[in-house]
Design a protein around this motif. Structure first.
Motif, mmCIF file in Angstrom:
data_model
loop_
_atom_site.group_PDB
_atom_site.id
_atom_site.type_symbol
_atom_site.label_atom_id
_atom_site.label_comp_id
_atom_site.label_asym_id
_atom_site.label_seq_id
_atom_site.Cartn_x
_atom_site.Cartn_y
_atom_site.Cartn_z
ATOM 1 N N LEU A 187 0.706 -1.300 0.057
ATOM 2 C CA LEU A 187 0.036 -0.022 -0.080
ATOM 3 C C LEU A 187 0.840 1.279 0.189
ATOM 4 C CD1 LEU A 187 -2.762 -0.888 2.482
ATOM 5 C CD2 LEU A 187 -3.138 -0.533 0.000
ATOM 6 N N ARG A 192 -0.877 4.482 -1.572
ATOM 7 C CA ARG A 192 -2.330 4.621 -1.214
ATOM 8 C C ARG A 192 -2.435 4.751 0.257
ATOM 9 N NH1 ARG A 192 -4.018 -1.032 -3.872
ATOM 10 N NH2 ARG A 192 -5.801 -0.901 -2.694
ATOM 11 N N HIS A 194 -4.210 6.607 2.547
ATOM 12 C CA HIS A 194 -5.128 6.464 3.378
ATOM 13 C C HIS A 194 -5.552 4.983 3.739
ATOM 14 C CE1 HIS A 194 -6.589 10.435 3.026
ATOM 15 N NE2 HIS A 194 -6.251 10.440 1.921
ATOM 16 N N GLU A 195 -5.497 4.010 2.759
ATOM 17 C CA GLU A 195 -5.533 2.503 3.011
ATOM 18 C C GLU A 195 -4.519 2.030 4.083
ATOM 19 O OE1 GLU A 195 -7.007 0.144 -0.422
ATOM 20 O OE2 GLU A 195 -6.597 2.207 -1.437
ATOM 21 N N LEU A 199 -5.136 0.084 7.537
ATOM 22 C CA LEU A 199 -4.446 -1.135 8.019
ATOM 23 C C LEU A 199 -3.566 -1.102 9.133
ATOM 24 C CD1 LEU A 199 -3.669 -4.068 7.144
ATOM 25 C CD2 LEU A 199 -2.042 -3.299 5.642
#
Length: 221
Positions: A187, A192, A194-195, A199
């Motif tokens: 990620l 990415r 925000h993801e 997590l």
């Protein structure tokens, strides 16, 4: 120039800390300064200073009439420590992702490879906690926030005993963490953020909850 006893203090602190984390000194065990000084061939001064450093890390406390003793594993402390970790580390990761370089990813991948080697050699309890911190610290470094990194390192010192405790008793803890580390790295590589933050928060909070469940089930160090 640093006085020689400072070096001895560090040596004593690392020796005692390692033995506490490995369970050689269980919770509630007294840490006799005279005996430790004799065993390690140092004076009481570095022993006293080492015990004070371990007190700051939450591993030792001083009790009236008993002196220094190893602290108990505390479920209320777990909740606060892992909450602070999730809060601070997620924010730092968010600011780090866009600044990560190929060198960041290469270093993180190298640490993941070391995880596999530690598992294969059967030394995960000895090395997994250190590798875990190194992996996370590598990702956070790009944020350029030295004060946050210092606080994260300090909180992780206090969490280390609990992380090692989980390794002893959680059947799937290591495998789950390794899968999530790999996902987190991917990620970050894909920017990415925000993801990645979601997590990471889940990763840290789940570890804290797992440790609490183990303690509540009756396992004590």
């Amino acid at each position: 120039m640093t006085p020689p006893y400072k070096t001895r203090t560090q040596m004593v602190m690392e020796n005692l800390r390692g033995r506490i984390l490995r369970g050689e000194f269980p919770a509630g065990a007294p840490l006799r300064q005279d005996a430790i000084a004799k065993e390690l061939a140092v004076s009481r001064i570095p022993v006293r200073e080492a015990l004070m450093q371990l007190e700051a890390q939450g591993l030792v406390k001083f009790e009236a009439h008993r002196g220094a003793v190893v602290t108990m594993l505390d479920t209320s402390a777990i909740e606060e420590l892992f909450y602070l970790r999730a809060l601070l580390e997620a924010d730092t990761l968010f600011h780090a992702v866009d600044k990560m370089t190929e060198a960041t990813f290469a270093q993180a991948e190298a640490i993941l490879a070391q995880f596999d080697q530690a598992l294969e050699s059967g030394t995960q309890i000895e090395h997994w906690a250190e590798l875990n911190h190194s992996f996370h610290a590598t990702l956070y470094q790009a944020a350029g926030r030295p004060q946050a990194l210092e606080l994260i390192a300090q909180i992780n010192l206090s969490c280390d005993r609990y992380v090692r405790f989980e390794l002893l008793f959680a059947s799937d803890g290591v495998d789950k963490a390794e899968r999530e580390h790999a996902q987190l790295l991917e990620l970050c590589r894909a920017r990415r953020k925000h993801e990645a933050v979601v997590l990471l928060k889940q990763h840290i909070e789940a570890a804290g909850q797992s440790i609490k469940r183990i303690l509540d089930s009756g396992h004590k160090n």
